[in-house]
Design a protein around this motif. Structure first.
Motif, PDB file in Angstrom:
ATOM      1  N   ILE A  89       0.870  -1.180   0.000  1.00  0.00           N
ATOM      2  CA  ILE A  89       0.000   0.000   0.000  1.00  0.00           C
ATOM      3  C   ILE A  89       0.905   1.227   0.000  1.00  0.00           C
ATOM      4  N   TRP A 120      -0.289  -7.007   4.701  1.00  0.00           N
ATOM      5  CA  TRP A 120      -0.156  -5.681   4.100  1.00  0.00           C
ATOM      6  C   TRP A 120       1.087  -4.957   4.600  1.00  0.00           C
ATOM      7  N   VAL A 168      -1.597  -0.987  -4.108  1.00  0.00           N
ATOM      8  CA  VAL A 168      -2.814  -0.246  -3.776  1.00  0.00           C
ATOM      9  C   VAL A 168      -2.373   1.145  -3.340  1.00  0.00           C
ATOM     10  N   TYR A 361      -9.688  -0.536   5.483  1.00  0.00           N
ATOM     11  CA  TYR A 361      -9.455  -1.977   5.603  1.00  0.00           C
ATOM     12  C   TYR A 361     -10.660  -2.772   5.095  1.00  0.00           C
ATOM     13  N   LEU A 364     -10.217  -3.023   1.489  1.00  0.00           N
ATOM     14  CA  LEU A 364      -9.224  -4.043   1.173  1.00  0.00           C
ATOM     15  C   LEU A 364      -9.796  -5.452   1.312  1.00  0.00           C
ATOM     16  N   GLU A 369      -9.040  -9.589   0.249  1.00  0.00           N
ATOM     17  CA  GLU A 369      -8.960 -10.673   1.208  1.00  0.00           C
ATOM     18  C   GLU A 369     -10.067 -11.688   1.026  1.00  0.00           C
TER      19      GLU A 369
END
Length: 372
Positions: A89, A120, A168, A361, A364, A369
């Motif tokens: 990220i 991450w 990302v 999150y 994400l 995930e």
């Protein structure tokens, strides 16, 4: 749309051959470091999904070659120990006079602590001319800043370089829009983008427009701020003083004035005293760092990414009216994968890091995930 981080729609501006007045805005700083490893730190988890363990923090300098300039770019990395290879990220600060990696630090620590299918790693980078990067006397504009983002991501020796297309990007304010512009051009190829309180107009253009008369005044102000002697004098009056910083933080950088502590004001003030501190603000304030010049162009940037990558827009409840209108223009757009609203104004990732981290999150999880 109100300015990107710390200056915005409350600006009062009048320029003539003899005078220029405009209170405007800014913010923060922290102790600069050479490249080294800092003592591991531990952060209290904000969710049961977090694992409360030390996170090594690495800081360093990456050298950016731009034309004949070699510019040291400050960055820091956050990563949790894990046997899994990390997915990257890149977090890019909102552009402002006191822009720095610190605004993203709490969010980075929160996200990398979380234990899930993906490990991450977060890298936060200071803009050239801002934070703890070098601040050369250059003609900064939106193209220069876009070139920096492209080079930082694509360089073989970049801290975020990878053999896989796995990056990302999270950007605040102008950083988000500049990144999306580079993505539209195919210059960078992230797998997802989150735009946090995205902006596209500098403090003065958003308030006073861009007709030829105002552009002439912006040019006069810009050159005055860049000039030796008088430039520092004007910069100290308008920007580099604690009263102005506190006032602007309370008016539109933060949503809750009680969150503007003396420590925040002092640390942001310290940033304004670094050598070369006035060059990027002179460009930003007067619109030279604006990646587009209209709402239509702003929306077109996002529209061009439809169906290509996931795009999250994080709006804020307490944004200045003009900035809020630009963010809301993205609400419901079919090319925005997800639109959410959090507390805060122009710097929610710093004022409300836990809320912002939760939304990022979740984004994400939904895009990486759950399908991992």
């Amino acid at each position: 749309m109100s300015v990107s981080i710390a200056m915005a729609s409350s600006a009062a501006f009048s320029v003539s051959s003899s005078c220029c007045t405009l209170p405007y805005k800014i913010y923060r700083s922290f102790q600069p470091h050479k490249a080294h490893f800092l003592k591991p730190i531990s952060v209290k988890a904000s969710s049961t999904s977090l694992e409360n363990q030390p996170i090594p923090l690495k800081t360093g300098n990456w050298q950016w070659k731009f034309k004949d300039n070699f510019i040291n770019i400050y960055y820091e990395e956050h990563e949790r120990e894990s046997p899994k290879p990390p997915k990257n990220i890149l977090m890019i600060p909102t552009i402002s006079d006191v822009s720095t990696v610190e605004e993203w630090r709490s969010v980075a620590i929160d996200i990398v602590q979380r234990v899930g299918k993906v490990n991450w790693r977060a890298t936060i980078v200071d803009w050239p001319g801002l934070g703890y990067s070098d601040r050369p006397k250059m003609n900064f504009n939106a193209d220069v800043m876009e070139k920096f983002v492209v080079d930082f991501i694509n360089a073989p020796d970049s801290p975020v370089s990878s053999s896989e297309n796995d990056l990302v990007i999270f950007g605040g304010g102008h950083a988000a829009t500049i990144t999306i512009r580079a993505t539209k051009k195919g210059l960078v190829k992230p797998t997802a983008i989150a735009a946090v309180a995205p902006t596209w107009a500098g403090p003065l253009p958003i308030v006073f427009g861009r007709d030829s008369s105002m552009e002439t005044r912006y040019g006069l102000l810009r050159e005055t701020l860049r000039a030796p002697g008088v430039g520092w004098m004007m910069y100290n009056v308008l920007v580099s003083n604690e009263k102005a910083i506190q006032s602007q933080y309370k008016s539109h950088v933060y949503a809750n004035p009680d969150n503007v502590t003396p420590g925040i004001v002092e640390s942001r003030y310290a940033l304004t005293k670094r050598k070369g501190a006035r060059y990027v603000p002179a460009a930003f304030l007067t619109g030279l760092l604006d990646p587009v010049h209209s709402r239509e162009e702003f929306l077109e940037l996002f529209a061009d990414l439809k169906g290509k990558i996931p795009v999250l827009v994080v709006s804020t409840k307490g944004s200045p009216k003009r900035s809020k209108a630009e963010m809301e223009a993205l609400n419901g757009a079919e090319w925005v994968s997800k639109f959410v609203e959090v507390p805060g104004a122009l710097l929610p990732q710093e004022e409300y890091p836990t809320r912002v981290a939760e939304e990022l999150y979740r984004f994400l999880l939904e895009n990486f995930e759950f399908s991992a």
